[in-house]
Scaffold this active site. Structure first.
Site, PDB file in Angstrom:
ATOM      1  N   ARG A 126       3.606   1.961 -17.804  1.00 25.22           N
ATOM      2  CA  ARG A 126       2.339   1.393 -17.326  1.00 25.22           C
ATOM      3  C   ARG A 126       1.253   2.435 -17.566  1.00 25.22           C
ATOM      4  O   ARG A 126       1.553   3.589 -17.908  1.00 25.22           O
ATOM      5  CB  ARG A 126       2.436   1.022 -15.852  1.00 25.22           C
ATOM      6  N   ASN A 164      -5.055   0.786 -11.113  1.00 22.54           N
ATOM      7  CA  ASN A 164      -4.128   1.363 -10.135  1.00 22.54           C
ATOM      8  C   ASN A 164      -3.892   2.826 -10.458  1.00 22.54           C
ATOM      9  O   ASN A 164      -3.467   3.157 -11.565  1.00 22.54           O
ATOM     10  CB  ASN A 164      -2.780   0.631 -10.165  1.00 22.54           C
ATOM     11  N   GLU A 165      -4.214   3.677  -9.498  1.00 27.84           N
ATOM     12  CA  GLU A 165      -4.007   5.116  -9.673  1.00 27.84           C
ATOM     13  C   GLU A 165      -4.400   5.549 -11.088  1.00 27.84           C
ATOM     14  O   GLU A 165      -3.582   6.098 -11.842  1.00 27.84           O
ATOM     15  CB  GLU A 165      -2.565   5.507  -9.359  1.00 27.84           C
ATOM     16  N   GLU A 323      -1.914   3.016  -0.024  1.00 25.47           N
ATOM     17  CA  GLU A 323      -0.454   2.954  -0.191  1.00 25.47           C
ATOM     18  C   GLU A 323       0.201   4.070   0.595  1.00 25.47           C
ATOM     19  O   GLU A 323      -0.289   5.201   0.608  1.00 25.47           O
ATOM     20  CB  GLU A 323      -0.058   3.204  -1.659  1.00 25.47           C
ATOM     21  N   TRP A 331      11.388   8.154  -6.307  1.00 26.95           N
ATOM     22  CA  TRP A 331      11.058   9.075  -7.395  1.00 26.95           C
ATOM     23  C   TRP A 331      11.290  10.540  -7.031  1.00 26.95           C
ATOM     24  O   TRP A 331      10.856  11.426  -7.741  1.00 26.95           O
ATOM     25  CB  TRP A 331       9.620   8.846  -7.876  1.00 26.95           C
ATOM     26  N   GLU A 371      11.323   0.119  -9.922  1.00 25.83           N
ATOM     27  CA  GLU A 371      11.109   0.445  -8.510  1.00 25.83           C
ATOM     28  C   GLU A 371      12.006  -0.372  -7.572  1.00 25.83           C
ATOM     29  O   GLU A 371      11.691  -0.550  -6.403  1.00 25.83           O
ATOM     30  CB  GLU A 371       9.621   0.306  -8.174  1.00 25.83           C
ATOM     31  N   HIS A 374      12.757   1.371  -4.379  1.00 24.09           N
ATOM     32  CA  HIS A 374      11.636   1.857  -3.549  1.00 24.09           C
ATOM     33  C   HIS A 374      11.536   0.926  -2.348  1.00 24.09           C
ATOM     34  O   HIS A 374      11.622  -0.293  -2.488  1.00 24.09           O
ATOM     35  CB  HIS A 374      10.341   1.803  -4.363  1.00 24.09           C
TER      36      HIS A 374
HETATM   37  C1  GLA Z   1       2.237   4.748  -6.800  1.00 23.75           C
HETATM   38  C2  GLA Z   1       1.848   3.437  -7.465  1.00 23.75           C
HETATM   39  C3  GLA Z   1       2.660   2.281  -7.011  1.00 23.75           C
HETATM   40  C4  GLA Z   1       4.122   2.661  -6.901  1.00 23.75           C
HETATM   41  C5  GLA Z   1       4.239   3.837  -5.962  1.00 23.75           C
HETATM   42  C6  GLA Z   1       5.666   4.256  -5.712  1.00 23.75           C
HETATM   43  O1  GLA Z   1       1.580   4.986  -5.653  1.00 23.75           O
HETATM   44  O2  GLA Z   1       0.486   3.142  -7.296  1.00 23.75           O
HETATM   45  O3  GLA Z   1       2.494   1.234  -7.953  1.00 23.75           O
HETATM   46  O4  GLA Z   1       4.607   2.999  -8.156  1.00 23.75           O
HETATM   47  O5  GLA Z   1       3.576   4.933  -6.536  1.00 23.75           O
HETATM   48  O6  GLA Z   1       5.738   5.289  -4.765  1.00 23.75           O
END
Ligand code: GLA
Length: 679
Positions: A126, A164-165, A323, A331, A371, A374
């Site tokens: 991604r 996202n991030e 988040e 991870w 994930e 997770h």
């Molecule tokens: C980041 C991403 C999420 C997910 C989390 C997992 O914060 O923004 O999409 O991958 O990590 O901890």
């Protein structure tokens, strides 16, 4: 639909928006596309039970919305937006640009990033796109415009969650487009190649450039690159990523001028590529993602530091925890499960430090995809579980905390300067020691103050300092222009400043300031260090108060400063180690070494006494305490991180349980109490 009008909040000082929830926001990233629609009804029921107010939607849904070039299909998202609205849940609608579709990657492989060895990023991950790619920008902005136009008037829309991030997996890019953008960026910053040569000191090793086009990105080489170049490369990277955010934001603002816009930051990643202190001025609400590290025994302290830093970047205004994890992540080497109660303490620690909402990654734990291990708010084992019951308890607590939404954390008496730029400069250099950790001293001092119930604002340099009795300058290796003057003024006016070793050493071009260390702060401190004498791992040097130094020591010469401690052995025996100058109504203390636990405790005690700093409330050690104040009153957040009941000298009604507490109030082991101090 919930009434939001009474919760209007001014998010960036000039633009004013409704808050995204009616009270504290609670929810998660929601990926309904991973599930058959038959599961959606169960989701709505579980969300109702948990008290979910907001979900972040469509983060990775680009290909589902645009399955082929220019063909848009909205069916499932329309149904989901309507469903959320029917259930009174707001959407933090994401622009899905974190996940470019496979058809786009195939048609335009050149949109992807290239690593320092020249490898192009393959499809399958991604955030693989280059922020310098004009083609990617074209496709991304087209998608953003379509999405915004589709949902501009939808009643579920509360917040734009841009991508996202940004920078997480695309934090460096050595593609030809990035190279061209880098050269243009340098031209703009320095006015031409001569300016670059001067700034970086390229006479060293014969690196003098004849033309901007010769300045290629710092690809893999057998030696480390020039520290000035690497620092600028980090700045350029941050600026490129921010430029992409701004491009998306401008489309959203044009189509939906009244909807607030954010992008989720990753504050505290030590090798972060984003200068969030600057980015903070570009978002309508600052949002952050935070994950604890299982092996860190002081992870709750790290969380507090990060949350105080988020608030500092938001200039004290409420921010949003976008988040965190309900339980384990997937991870780390071993993905530790949270203790019972830990999730609630974590979530409410962010709230206690100014967040107006706590959201998770993600709603439902995935069964497929990378994930799948997770945690989510709903575990694989479903809603009838210990974890989900804790989620419900957290939802109930957040609902009860609605009166505190919109309040701000009470002005701290201690400020601490932390800059990404300084961390980058350390990383870009080959220092006297590889053991120097940029944030270590800041975290240690923050913890010591927290142990004493003292609140700290962690702010970027340049932030106003007038309100602070104590200002900590921990390992501020790169002193930005103007910071030394600002600190000098604060000291004249009565502040007590503590500068620690490895501060003020380089200027904004990552060049060492001549004349002795810490170059930028020598005058203020009334001393200079002639030599840095690092210690090997495990090696210590005794001081004359019986404590010890590790990692870093210096040969210090005092001017008009007093000597508070001296080195007691080795080459520095008898030499100054801790000094203090008096300037106007304040003082400036210099710590030339990394102190041990006892040494730091004593120093913090002295400083607190000298400056007359008072705790937020008189709490037993083990309780983290903060106060939020606002229109609805004053709220004392008390988080007991120990396994024994502890007390605080305060009274009031606990918003969470409704129980009346008289002083001294008991904060039960592992629990959170929020006293409404009006009562
Ligand atoms: C980041 C991403 C999420 C997910 C989390 C997992 O914060 O923004 O999409 O991958 O990590 O901890």
């Amino acid at each position: 639909m919930t009434d939001l009008t009474s919760h209007a909040v001014d998010l960036d000082g000039s633009r004013s928006f409704r808050w995204i929830a009616d009270g504290m926001a609670f929810g998660a990233d929601y990926n309904p596309e991973q599930w058959p629609e038959s599961v959606w009804a169960e989701d709505m029921e579980l969300m109702r039970r948990a008290g979910v107010t907001n979900v972040s939607l469509a983060i990775f849904s680009w290909v589902l919305i645009e399955p082929s070039d220019g063909v848009f299909e909205w069916g499932w998202l329309d149904r989901m937006m309507d469903m959320l609205h029917e259930h009174g849940i707001g959407a933090n609608l994401a622009t899905p640009t974190a996940a470019p579709p496979m058809w786009l990657m195939r048609a335009h492989p050149e949109i992807t990033t290239v690593d320092e060895l020249g490898h192009r990023t393959a499809a399958g991950g991604r955030l693989s796109w280059s922020p310098s790619s004009a083609t990617f920008r074209h496709y991304a902005l087209r998608m953003v415009r379509e999405l915004a136009t589709r949902y501009r008037d939808h009643p579920a829309l509360r917040l734009w969650h841009v991508s996202n991030e940004i920078g997480n997996e695309n934090n460096v890019d050595y593609s030809p487009e990035a190279e061209a953008a880098w050269q243009a960026w340098l031209g703009k910053r320095y006015g031409g190649v001569a300016g670059v040569n001067q700034a970086w000191g390229t006479a060293f090793w014969g690196h003098t450039y004849g033309d901007l086009s010769e300045i290629v990105p710092p690809h893999h080489a057998r030696t480390k690159h020039n520290p000035g170049l690497l620092l600028d490369w980090a700045r350029f990277t941050s600026d490129s990523l921010l430029e992409h955010f701004i491009a998306e934001r401008e489309v959203l603002r044009e189509v939906t001028p009244d909807t607030p816009i954010t992008t989720n930051f990753m504050i505290l990643s030590e090798d972060g590529s984003e200068e969030y202190s600057g980015w903070a001025h570009e978002v309508d609400v600052l949002s952050n993602d935070h994950y604890t590290i299982g092996t860190d025994p002081l992870r709750h302290r790290e969380l507090e530091f990060s949350a105080d830093r988020s608030r500092g970047m938001a200039e004290g205004r409420p921010w949003l925890l976008m988040e965190h994890a309900a339980n384990a992540v997937n991870w780390q080497q071993v993905n530790r499960a949270k203790e019972p109660g830990e999730m609630i303490r974590d979530s409410l620690s962010h709230i206690a430090r100014g967040a107006d909402g706590a959201l998770f990654f993600q709603w439902r734990a995935s069964t497929a995809g990378i994930e799948q291990w997770h945690s989510g708010m709903v575990p694989h084992s479903g809603g009838e579980t210990r974890q989900f019951r804790e989620v419900e308890a957290l939802g109930a607590a957040l609902k009860a905390l609605a009166p505190a939404q919109g309040s701000v954390v009470e002005q701290a008496q201690v400020g601490m300067l932390v800059d990404e730029m300084s961390q980058w400069a350390i990383k870009a250099s080959r220092l006297p020691t590889g053991l120097l950790k940029p944030l270590e001293m800041g975290r240690r001092i923050h913890k010591e103050l927290g142990d004493r119930g003292i609140s700290v604002d962690v702010v970027p340099s340049g932030a106003p300092l007038d309100a602070y009795r104590v200002i900590i300058v921990p390992t501020l290796y790169l002193a930005k222009d103007g910071v030394a003057e600002q600190l000098a003024q604060a000291v004249e006016a009565g502040a007590h400043v503590l500068v620690t070793f490895a501060s003020g050493i380089v200027d904004e071009t990552n060049r060492v300031i001549r004349g002795g260390y810490p170059g930028a702060f020598r005058d203020l401190l009334g001393m200079r260090a002639e030599e840095i004498r690092p210690l090997f791992e495990g090696e210590t040097v005794a001081l004359d108060d019986g404590t010890a130094a590790s990692i870093w020591t210096e040969l210090v010469e005092v001017g008009d400063a007093d000597v508070l401690r001296r080195y007691a052995e080795g080459a520095l025996a008898g030499q100054p180690a801790l000094t203090r100058s008096v300037r106007g109504a304040g003082t400036a203390t210099y710590l030339s070494y990394e102190p041990d636990g006892a040494g730091l405790e004593a120093l913090v005690d002295e400083l607190v006494e000298l400056a007359g700093v008072t705790p937020v409330a008189a709490v037993d050690r083990g309780i983290s305490v903060t106060r939020r104040v606002g229109e609805n009153g004053s709220f004392l957040f008390l988080i007991n991180h120990t396994q024994q009941d502890l007390t605080v000298d305060a009274s009031g009604v606990d918003l969470i349980t409704g129980e009346q507490h008289e002083a001294p109030a008991v904060v039960p082991a592992g629990r959170v109490v929020v006293l409404d101090e009006r009562s």
